[in-house]
Write a protein that holds these residues in place. Structure first.
Motif, mmCIF file in Angstrom:
data_model
loop_
_atom_site.group_PDB
_atom_site.id
_atom_site.type_symbol
_atom_site.label_atom_id
_atom_site.label_comp_id
_atom_site.label_asym_id
_atom_site.label_seq_id
_atom_site.Cartn_x
_atom_site.Cartn_y
_atom_site.Cartn_z
ATOM 1 N N UNK A 9 4.748 -24.445 37.042
ATOM 2 C CA UNK A 9 6.183 -23.309 36.679
ATOM 3 C C UNK A 9 6.792 -23.609 35.300
ATOM 4 N N UNK A 10 7.613 -24.660 35.317
ATOM 5 C CA UNK A 10 8.792 -24.784 34.376
ATOM 6 C C UNK A 10 7.631 -25.014 32.991
ATOM 7 N N UNK A 11 7.174 -25.651 32.779
ATOM 8 C CA UNK A 11 6.204 -26.194 31.719
ATOM 9 C C UNK A 11 5.528 -24.774 31.051
ATOM 10 N N UNK A 12 4.928 -23.963 31.890
ATOM 11 C CA UNK A 12 4.433 -22.685 31.380
ATOM 12 C C UNK A 12 5.508 -21.886 30.813
ATOM 13 N N UNK A 13 6.460 -21.541 31.415
ATOM 14 C CA UNK A 13 7.414 -20.586 30.809
ATOM 15 C C UNK A 13 8.024 -21.251 29.715
ATOM 16 N N UNK A 14 7.994 -22.584 29.289
ATOM 17 C CA UNK A 14 8.235 -23.096 27.842
ATOM 18 C C UNK A 14 7.247 -22.678 26.957
ATOM 19 N N UNK A 15 5.973 -22.732 27.407
ATOM 20 C CA UNK A 15 4.859 -22.278 26.600
ATOM 21 C C UNK A 15 4.969 -20.932 26.091
ATOM 22 N N UNK A 16 5.005 -19.896 27.207
ATOM 23 C CA UNK A 16 5.606 -18.567 26.779
ATOM 24 C C UNK A 16 6.522 -18.363 25.690
ATOM 25 N N UNK A 17 7.696 -19.089 25.689
ATOM 26 C CA UNK A 17 8.667 -19.021 24.930
ATOM 27 C C UNK A 17 8.221 -19.518 23.472
ATOM 28 N N UNK A 18 7.392 -20.775 23.558
ATOM 29 C CA UNK A 18 6.824 -21.047 22.115
ATOM 30 C C UNK A 18 5.870 -20.254 21.595
ATOM 31 N N UNK A 19 5.062 -19.300 22.397
ATOM 32 C CA UNK A 19 4.043 -18.522 21.793
ATOM 33 C C UNK A 19 4.985 -17.293 21.319
ATOM 34 N N UNK A 20 6.086 -17.050 21.888
ATOM 35 C CA UNK A 20 6.800 -15.771 21.229
ATOM 36 C C UNK A 20 7.253 -16.346 19.940
ATOM 37 N N UNK A 21 7.807 -17.528 19.893
ATOM 38 C CA UNK A 21 8.521 -17.890 18.491
ATOM 39 C C UNK A 21 7.212 -17.993 17.533
ATOM 40 N N UNK A 22 6.072 -18.375 18.016
ATOM 41 C CA UNK A 22 5.029 -18.480 17.087
ATOM 42 C C UNK A 22 4.666 -17.246 16.323
ATOM 43 N N UNK A 23 4.930 -16.162 17.235
ATOM 44 C CA UNK A 23 4.596 -14.659 16.793
ATOM 45 C C UNK A 23 5.455 -14.274 15.853
ATOM 46 N N UNK A 24 6.875 -14.515 16.077
ATOM 47 C CA UNK A 24 8.050 -14.118 15.263
ATOM 48 C C UNK A 24 7.739 -14.862 13.649
ATOM 49 N N UNK A 25 7.450 -16.248 14.015
ATOM 50 C CA UNK A 25 7.278 -17.104 12.927
ATOM 51 C C UNK A 25 6.013 -16.480 11.725
ATOM 52 N N UNK A 26 5.059 -16.019 12.472
ATOM 53 C CA UNK A 26 3.958 -15.299 11.816
ATOM 54 C C UNK A 26 4.394 -14.070 10.945
ATOM 55 N N UNK A 27 5.043 -13.126 11.813
ATOM 56 C CA UNK A 27 5.666 -12.134 11.327
ATOM 57 C C UNK A 27 6.400 -12.175 9.917
ATOM 58 N N UNK A 28 7.518 -13.137 10.317
ATOM 59 C CA UNK A 28 8.490 -13.332 9.031
ATOM 60 C C UNK A 28 7.825 -13.820 7.762
ATOM 61 N N UNK A 29 6.891 -14.971 8.203
ATOM 62 C CA UNK A 29 6.022 -15.227 7.091
ATOM 63 C C UNK A 29 5.190 -14.320 6.200
ATOM 64 N N UNK A 30 4.474 -13.375 7.105
ATOM 65 C CA UNK A 30 3.811 -12.237 6.423
ATOM 66 C C UNK A 30 4.576 -11.338 5.702
ATOM 67 N N UNK A 31 5.759 -11.032 6.144
ATOM 68 C CA UNK A 31 6.808 -10.080 5.430
ATOM 69 C C UNK A 31 7.254 -10.804 4.062
ATOM 70 N N UNK A 32 7.860 -11.863 4.611
ATOM 71 C CA UNK A 32 8.201 -12.775 3.178
ATOM 72 C C UNK A 32 7.244 -12.720 2.104
ATOM 73 N N UNK A 33 6.121 -13.230 2.204
ATOM 74 C CA UNK A 33 5.027 -13.378 1.455
ATOM 75 C C UNK A 33 4.973 -12.068 0.609
#
Length: 156
Positions: free
Chosen positions: A93-117
């Motif tokens: 339960x609780x752990x997997x929800x934290x994984x989902x949030x972390x994956x969302x942040x990873x996607x955001x980081x990737x998009x920001x890095x690509x646009x910034x570069x």
């Protein structure tokens, strides 16, 4: 019979104008030429400055986006660590929800890095173009000044 060659314009001026009038004309023309060259150099410098300013803005935006990607990357580590902690602690339960949030942040980081570069690369190109040759027309017109007027060369 040979026909005499008509005198050229400088020869006609030499015949009809005094030496003082010729020097006055030379002085006036030289002053006008120098003023025009200075005005051209100022105009070209202003254009070069504007281009450099624009490229600095683009580069700054890219740097800001990369900074945002860095913050997002820290969130990835934070949430992955929290997810691992909760997953191992509860195994459900609780752990997997934290994984989902972390994956969302990873996607955001990737998009920001690509646009910034992308913005940084565009800023580098614009800066290179802006500083490549800031006064091309001035250089061209100064090279057209007769050699006899240039003080750095001897007249023959």
């Amino acid at each position: 019979m040979s026909h005499p060659i008509p005198p050229s314009e400088p020869e006609q001026r030499a015949e009809h104008e005094s030496l003082g009038e010729m020097f006055k004309s030379l002085s006036t023309n030289l002053t006008t030429l120098i003023q025009q060259e200075i005005a051209l150099a100022k105009a070209e410098a202003n254009v070069a400055i504007q281009k450099a300013t624009d490229s600095a803005k683009v580069t700054g935006k890219g740097a800001g986006l990369l900074g945002g990607a860095g913050v997002a990357g820290h969130f990835v580590l934070l949430f992955l660590s929290l997810a691992l902690m909760w997953a191992l602690g509860n195994l459900v339960g609780l752990g997997w929800s934290a994984v989902i949030v972390a994956v969302i942040w990873a996607i955001i980081a990737a998009i920001l890095a690509a646009v910034g570069k992308k913005n940084l690369d565009r800023g580098k190109r614009k800066m290179a173009q802006a500083t490549k040759d800031p006064l091309p027309r001035t250089r061209e017109t100064v090279s057209e000044i007769p050699d006899t007027v240039k003080p750095s060369k001897e007249t023959r």
